[in-house]
Scaffold this motif. Sequence first.
Motif, PDB file in Angstrom:
ATOM      1  N   UNK A   1     -25.099   5.031 -34.238  1.00 40.53           N
ATOM      2  CA  UNK A   1     -25.029   5.500 -35.626  1.00 40.53           C
ATOM      3  C   UNK A   1     -24.310   4.474 -36.507  1.00 40.53           C
ATOM      4  N   UNK A   2     -23.200   3.949 -36.013  1.00 41.38           N
ATOM      5  CA  UNK A   2     -22.401   3.000 -36.802  1.00 41.38           C
ATOM      6  C   UNK A   2     -23.234   1.776 -37.172  1.00 41.38           C
ATOM      7  N   UNK A   3     -23.873   1.177 -36.175  1.00 41.19           N
ATOM      8  CA  UNK A   3     -24.597  -0.065 -36.462  1.00 41.19           C
ATOM      9  C   UNK A   3     -25.863   0.195 -37.281  1.00 41.19           C
ATOM     10  N   UNK A   4     -26.451   1.378 -37.100  1.00 42.28           N
ATOM     11  CA  UNK A   4     -27.602   1.745 -37.936  1.00 42.28           C
ATOM     12  C   UNK A   4     -27.149   1.898 -39.388  1.00 42.28           C
ATOM     13  N   UNK A   5     -26.035   2.587 -39.586  1.00 46.41           N
ATOM     14  CA  UNK A   5     -25.543   2.778 -40.959  1.00 46.41           C
ATOM     15  C   UNK A   5     -25.135   1.452 -41.597  1.00 46.41           C
ATOM     16  N   UNK A   6     -24.726   0.481 -40.795  1.00 49.03           N
ATOM     17  CA  UNK A   6     -24.390  -0.849 -41.327  1.00 49.03           C
ATOM     18  C   UNK A   6     -25.648  -1.651 -41.640  1.00 49.03           C
ATOM     19  N   UNK A   7     -26.812  -1.087 -41.347  1.00 49.27           N
ATOM     20  CA  UNK A   7     -28.068  -1.757 -41.675  1.00 49.27           C
ATOM     21  C   UNK A   7     -28.478  -2.799 -40.659  1.00 49.27           C
ATOM     22  N   UNK A   8     -27.816  -2.842 -39.500  1.00 52.19           N
ATOM     23  CA  UNK A   8     -28.058  -3.924 -38.549  1.00 52.19           C
ATOM     24  C   UNK A   8     -29.289  -3.703 -37.679  1.00 52.19           C
ATOM     25  N   UNK A   9     -29.975  -4.801 -37.391  1.00 53.07           N
ATOM     26  CA  UNK A   9     -31.043  -4.805 -36.409  1.00 53.07           C
ATOM     27  C   UNK A   9     -30.379  -5.148 -35.070  1.00 53.07           C
ATOM     28  N   UNK A  10     -30.209  -4.138 -34.221  1.00 56.07           N
ATOM     29  CA  UNK A  10     -29.431  -4.348 -32.998  1.00 56.07           C
ATOM     30  C   UNK A  10     -30.120  -3.721 -31.801  1.00 56.07           C
ATOM     31  N   UNK A  11     -29.573  -4.020 -30.642  1.00 53.08           N
ATOM     32  CA  UNK A  11     -30.095  -3.435 -29.420  1.00 53.08           C
ATOM     33  C   UNK A  11     -28.946  -3.215 -28.442  1.00 53.08           C
ATOM     34  N   UNK A  12     -28.936  -2.079 -27.758  1.00 50.08           N
ATOM     35  CA  UNK A  12     -27.926  -1.835 -26.720  1.00 50.08           C
ATOM     36  C   UNK A  12     -28.458  -2.412 -25.417  1.00 50.08           C
ATOM     37  N   UNK A  13     -27.676  -3.237 -24.757  1.00 48.88           N
ATOM     38  CA  UNK A  13     -28.147  -3.883 -23.536  1.00 48.88           C
ATOM     39  C   UNK A  13     -27.178  -3.624 -22.373  1.00 48.88           C
ATOM     40  N   UNK A  14     -27.705  -3.646 -21.172  1.00 48.91           N
ATOM     41  CA  UNK A  14     -26.880  -3.502 -19.970  1.00 48.91           C
ATOM     42  C   UNK A  14     -26.046  -4.773 -19.839  1.00 48.91           C
ATOM     43  N   UNK A  15     -24.747  -4.595 -19.557  1.00 51.51           N
ATOM     44  CA  UNK A  15     -23.859  -5.761 -19.563  1.00 51.51           C
ATOM     45  C   UNK A  15     -23.129  -5.926 -18.240  1.00 51.51           C
TER      46      UNK A  15
ATOM     47  N   UNK B   1     -12.758  -6.880 -16.467  1.00 50.36           N
ATOM     48  CA  UNK B   1     -12.177  -5.577 -16.731  1.00 50.36           C
ATOM     49  C   UNK B   1     -12.269  -4.688 -15.501  1.00 50.36           C
ATOM     50  N   UNK B   2     -13.219  -4.937 -14.663  1.00 52.26           N
ATOM     51  CA  UNK B   2     -13.353  -4.170 -13.437  1.00 52.26           C
ATOM     52  C   UNK B   2     -13.837  -2.763 -13.705  1.00 52.26           C
ATOM     53  N   UNK B   3     -15.102  -2.540 -13.559  1.00 53.15           N
ATOM     54  CA  UNK B   3     -15.664  -1.209 -13.800  1.00 53.15           C
ATOM     55  C   UNK B   3     -17.133  -1.287 -13.441  1.00 53.15           C
ATOM     56  N   UNK B   4     -17.920  -0.244 -13.765  1.00 47.79           N
ATOM     57  CA  UNK B   4     -19.330  -0.408 -13.467  1.00 47.79           C
ATOM     58  C   UNK B   4     -20.256  -0.208 -14.653  1.00 47.79           C
ATOM     59  N   UNK B   5     -20.432   1.046 -15.117  1.00 45.68           N
ATOM     60  CA  UNK B   5     -21.385   1.253 -16.192  1.00 45.68           C
ATOM     61  C   UNK B   5     -20.883   0.584 -17.466  1.00 45.68           C
ATOM     62  N   UNK B   6     -21.686  -0.228 -18.079  1.00 41.58           N
ATOM     63  CA  UNK B   6     -21.264  -0.860 -19.324  1.00 41.58           C
ATOM     64  C   UNK B   6     -22.453  -1.350 -20.136  1.00 41.58           C
ATOM     65  N   UNK B   7     -22.362  -1.157 -21.451  1.00 40.77           N
ATOM     66  CA  UNK B   7     -23.409  -1.630 -22.362  1.00 40.77           C
ATOM     67  C   UNK B   7     -22.782  -2.437 -23.493  1.00 40.77           C
ATOM     68  N   UNK B   8     -23.522  -3.446 -23.933  1.00 45.30           N
ATOM     69  CA  UNK B   8     -23.112  -4.191 -25.115  1.00 45.30           C
ATOM     70  C   UNK B   8     -24.086  -3.881 -26.241  1.00 45.30           C
TER      71      UNK B   8
ATOM     72  N   UNK C   1     -17.239   1.922 -18.757  1.00 46.94           N
ATOM     73  CA  UNK C   1     -16.587   2.910 -17.881  1.00 46.94           C
ATOM     74  C   UNK C   1     -15.585   2.178 -16.994  1.00 46.94           C
ATOM     75  N   UNK C   2     -14.321   2.344 -17.314  1.00 47.80           N
ATOM     76  CA  UNK C   2     -13.278   1.606 -16.596  1.00 47.80           C
ATOM     77  C   UNK C   2     -12.967   2.180 -15.225  1.00 47.80           C
ATOM     78  N   UNK C   3     -13.124   3.498 -15.084  1.00 45.90           N
ATOM     79  CA  UNK C   3     -12.707   4.128 -13.829  1.00 45.90           C
ATOM     80  C   UNK C   3     -11.197   4.213 -13.760  1.00 45.90           C
ATOM     81  N   UNK C   4     -10.634   3.885 -12.599  1.00 46.71           N
ATOM     82  CA  UNK C   4      -9.192   4.080 -12.417  1.00 46.71           C
ATOM     83  C   UNK C   4      -8.439   2.753 -12.322  1.00 46.71           C
TER      84      UNK C   4
END
Length: 566
Positions: free
Chosen positions: A183-197, A202-209, A413-416
Motif C-alpha cells: 500500500x505504501x509504495x503504491x500510494x507513493x506512485x512507485x512502479x515496484x515489485x516484491x521479490x524473494x530475498x 541477519x539470520x532468518x528465513x522468510x524474507x522479501x525485498x 522473519x527473524x525468528x529467535x
Amino acid sequence: MRQSMMFSPTLREVPADAEVKSHQLLLRAGFMRQNASGIYSFLPLGLKVLHNVETIIREEMERAGAMELLMPALQPSELWQESGRWYSYGPELMRMKDRHNREFALGATHEEVITTLVRDEVKSYKKLPLTLYQIQTKFRDEKRPRFGLLRGREFLMKDAYSFHASQESLDEIYDRLFQAYSNIFTRCGLNFRAVIADSGAMGGKDTHEFMVLSDIGEDTIAYSDTSSYAANIEMAPVAVNYEKSDEAAKEIEKVSTPDQKSIEDVSRFLNLEAAKCFKSMVFKVDDKLVMVLVRGDHEVNDIKVKNLYGAAVVELASPEEVKELMNCTVGSLGPIGAPKDLEIIADYAVEAIVNGCCGANEEGYHYINVNAGRDYTVSQFADLRFIQEGDPSPDGEGAIRFAQGIEVGHVFKLGTRYSEAMGAAYLDENGKTQPMIMGCYGIGVSRTVAAIAEQYNDEGGLKWPATVAPFAVHVIPVNVKTDVQREKAEDIYAALKKQGYDVLLDDRQERAGVKFADADLFGIPVRITVGKKAEEGIVEVKNRQTNESQEMRVEELSNYIADILK
Ligand code: ATP
Ligand code: MG
C-alpha cells in the motif's frame, strides 16, 4: 506559502558529481544539499516531500496495527556485545567513545535496543503479539556512498519490529505488513515489485525485498516471463538438470596456452566451448580457504557459497593467499594437484562436464580431458552459480529475465536470533519460559524519496505524484508589476487555500523564464499561470505529469484541480 519567503536555491547547471537523475534534480531543484560524502540536509521543499512519505508510512503502519515509538541513535556497545554484532557488524557500524572512554555505536539498525526494551517489559504471552516501529536516522559508514539519498551514510529509515508467541502469529503479522508495504509504495506512485530475498547476516528465513524498478538499481531481479516468480538474483535457485554426454573419457593432457588469460581466450585458443571449461576460484569462507568450481560460462554466486557453509563472511582470497596456498597466480588456478586438505566444492553443472578443461596451477598451461572423480575430488556438488537470463524459472513456469531494482523496503522473519542471544523470553500458557519469535521490517524513507524522483522526472525537472508533492498547486503571476495579474493571482491563491489545498505563490519579481524554469524543476502537479488574459478572467493551467496546458476560466479551476489531484 509565498515563494519570496522560501529557501529553495535552484541550480541551472547539472552538478558535476551527481551521476543519476534523482540526485541531480533534487540538488538542482533546491530540495537538498550535501554536507559531506553521503550526508545531506533536506531543504524546505525536500523536507515537505519527506514528510508526505512519512505520513503515508505512518497511516499504513497504524492501519496494520503497529505503534510508533522513538529509540536513541546513540547505543551503548554492551547491547551489541550481547547480540554478538559488536564484532561481526564490521566497519559500516560507526563507533565512538564518550568522555569516560565507554564505547558506543551510532545506530545502524535497532534490533538490539528494541529487543532489550521489550525483554525488560513483556513477560507473558498475554502481551503478545506486539508490533512497534519508529522513523529515525540511521548511520552506516558505507564503503561507497553514492547516488545522493539512495546510498547515504546518514539516512532516514522506518524500522518496525514484531514479537510473537507463535510462528503462526509471526506469519500473520508478516503478511499484514507485507500488505502495508504494498500500500505504501503504491500510494507513493512507485512502479515496484516484491521479490524473494536473501536472509544474509541477519539470520532468518522468510524474507522479501520491495524493489523499485529502475535501470540504475544496484540489485538485479530475476523474474519469470510467464509467472509471478521474482527473486533477488542472489537468491534465485538454479533449476537445471544438466545432462552428462555419453562421450568416452579421454586421457588427461597438459597443453601449452601461452598468454591465454580469460575463459574466452582459452576456449578460442583450444577450440573448446566455454561450457566445457571450468573456472576455479579460491574463497575465504569465514577463516577457511575453499576452492569453488563453476562452468566457464557461469559465475559463482558467493551468497550461495556463504549459505552452504552457514558462514558470516565470504570473500575472494587475495592473490597473496592464493600464491601461498597453490604457488600460482589467480588466473592459472585448477583443482588438480591442490593440497589434500583444501576443500573443493563445485556447481552441479561441473559434475556433468566430460573431458573438460581447467587451469594447471602453472602460468601458460591448462589441462584438457579432465574428469571429476578420476582427476580431482570434489567434496560436494551444489547449486553455486548465479541464475542467468534464459534459465528455466525456479517455479517451473517460463524463463528467467532480468531487471534492475532499487531496494526501498525489506520484510524479514527473524525468528529467535535476537531473543535467544539477549534473553527476551515470555511465559507461555503452561507457565513455561519460551524465547520470543521476532520479525523486522525496514523502509528506506529518504531512499524512497529519491526513488520517486528517479521514476518521475523529465528534462525540465521533477514531476511529483500528487500524493507526495511538496505543494498541490503552483500559482505563477507572469508579471507581478501588473496589478491585474498580481491581484488575480492573489485571489486564486487565497481561494485555493481556503479550499484546503497546499498552494505555492510565485510572488517574486523575476523574469517569466526564470519562474517557469524553477517551476519545472520543483515539479508541483498543477501549475496556474496568470498572464495577459487575467483581465478576461482566463488563466493557463498545466498538468506537470503530462505537460499538457490549457486555458480556462478561473471559475473552472476547482473542478480541474480536484480532477488532477484525485
Ligand atoms: P542495501 O542492500 O541497499 O545496502 P540493506 O540490506 O543494507 O540495503 P536493510 O538493512 O534491510 O538494508 O535496511 C532497510 C532499508 O533501509 C533498505 O531496504 C533500504 O531501503 C534502506 N537503506 C539501507 N541502507 C541505506 C543507505 N545507505 N542509504 C539509504 N537507505 C538505505
Ligand atoms: Mg547495506
